[in-house]
Design a protein around this motif. Sequence first.
Motif, mmCIF file in Angstrom:
data_model
loop_
_atom_site.group_PDB
_atom_site.id
_atom_site.type_symbol
_atom_site.label_atom_id
_atom_site.label_comp_id
_atom_site.label_asym_id
_atom_site.label_seq_id
_atom_site.Cartn_x
_atom_site.Cartn_y
_atom_site.Cartn_z
ATOM 1 N N TYR A 1 0.839 -1.193 0.000
ATOM 2 C CA TYR A 1 0.000 0.000 0.000
ATOM 3 C C TYR A 1 0.877 1.246 0.000
ATOM 4 O O TYR A 1 1.847 1.346 0.762
ATOM 5 N N TYR A 2 0.482 2.190 -0.850
ATOM 6 C CA TYR A 2 1.200 3.446 -1.003
ATOM 7 C C TYR A 2 0.227 4.621 -0.873
ATOM 8 O O TYR A 2 -0.945 4.502 -1.225
ATOM 9 N N CYS A 3 0.737 5.742 -0.436
ATOM 10 C CA CYS A 3 -0.056 6.962 -0.513
ATOM 11 C C CYS A 3 0.604 7.898 -1.517
ATOM 12 O O CYS A 3 1.805 7.827 -1.789
ATOM 13 N N ASN A 4 -0.198 8.746 -2.089
ATOM 14 C CA ASN A 4 0.288 9.748 -3.036
ATOM 15 C C ASN A 4 -0.865 10.688 -3.337
ATOM 16 O O ASN A 4 -2.006 10.485 -2.902
ATOM 17 N N ARG A 5 -0.578 11.689 -4.089
ATOM 18 C CA ARG A 5 -1.605 12.587 -4.539
ATOM 19 C C ARG A 5 -2.568 11.797 -5.437
ATOM 20 O O ARG A 5 -2.184 10.838 -6.105
ATOM 21 N N ALA A 6 -3.815 12.224 -5.437
ATOM 22 C CA ALA A 6 -4.833 11.558 -6.256
ATOM 23 C C ALA A 6 -5.534 12.611 -7.114
ATOM 24 O O ALA A 6 -5.639 13.770 -6.712
ATOM 25 N N PRO A 7 -6.060 12.195 -8.268
ATOM 26 C CA PRO A 7 -6.002 10.862 -8.868
ATOM 27 C C PRO A 7 -4.622 10.528 -9.419
ATOM 28 O O PRO A 7 -3.701 11.343 -9.316
ATOM 29 N N SER A 8 -4.489 9.372 -10.004
ATOM 30 C CA SER A 8 -3.186 8.861 -10.375
ATOM 31 C C SER A 8 -2.479 9.713 -11.415
ATOM 32 O O SER A 8 -1.241 9.756 -11.437
ATOM 33 N N ASN A 9 -3.231 10.426 -12.250
ATOM 34 C CA ASN A 9 -2.587 11.203 -13.312
ATOM 35 C C ASN A 9 -1.902 12.456 -12.774
ATOM 36 O O ASN A 9 -1.150 13.099 -13.509
ATOM 37 N N VAL A 10 -2.147 12.797 -11.508
ATOM 38 C CA VAL A 10 -1.450 13.933 -10.897
ATOM 39 C C VAL A 10 -0.550 13.490 -9.760
ATOM 40 O O VAL A 10 -0.017 14.321 -9.024
ATOM 41 N N ALA A 11 -0.381 12.197 -9.608
ATOM 42 C CA ALA A 11 0.465 11.688 -8.529
ATOM 43 C C ALA A 11 1.889 12.190 -8.701
ATOM 44 O O ALA A 11 2.393 12.346 -9.821
ATOM 45 N N TRP A 12 2.519 12.458 -7.555
ATOM 46 C CA TRP A 12 3.920 12.872 -7.604
ATOM 47 C C TRP A 12 4.792 11.736 -8.117
ATOM 48 O O TRP A 12 4.508 10.561 -7.891
ATOM 49 N N ASP A 13 5.865 12.102 -8.796
ATOM 50 C CA ASP A 13 6.760 11.083 -9.349
ATOM 51 C C ASP A 13 7.439 10.260 -8.253
ATOM 52 O O ASP A 13 7.771 9.104 -8.454
ATOM 53 N N SER A 14 7.662 10.885 -7.122
ATOM 54 C CA SER A 14 8.382 10.216 -6.046
ATOM 55 C C SER A 14 7.399 9.445 -5.178
ATOM 56 O O SER A 14 6.563 10.034 -4.496
ATOM 57 N N TRP A 15 7.521 8.109 -5.192
ATOM 58 C CA TRP A 15 6.691 7.258 -4.360
ATOM 59 C C TRP A 15 7.483 6.814 -3.129
ATOM 60 O O TRP A 15 8.704 6.685 -3.178
#
Length: 117
Positions: free
Chosen positions: A93-107
């Motif tokens: 499980y990961y968190c990131n900005r949503a939706p996926s097309n605006v997610a930050w490159d750094s996971w």
Amino acid sequence: QVQLVESGGGLVQPGGSLRLSCTASITFFSRYSMGWYRQAPGEQRDLVATITPGGTTEYADSVKGRFTISKDNAKRSVYLQMNTLKPEDTAVYYCNRAPSNVAWDSWGQGTQVTVSS
């Protein structure tokens, strides 16, 4: 560059619960919609829960009614309460900005959730 740190995963029996946490080292955290994603072995990374700056939440059908996303802007953190876990919830499980097309490159490194008896 944003840093995302997830925690709270583990091994749990079917029907059990876990609470995941994610902290984001980013200014203006409160301005972003945040999401929890998961990736099972051999599968793509999917968005399972989203929370908007206003607190509106959305869930994938597979977790609706069992998972709850929340956030604490002061702590720049987002959480995922997972109840009634099923073996098919097993994933990283990961968190990131949503939706996926605006997610930050750094996971982040993610946190492993394993549901098994």
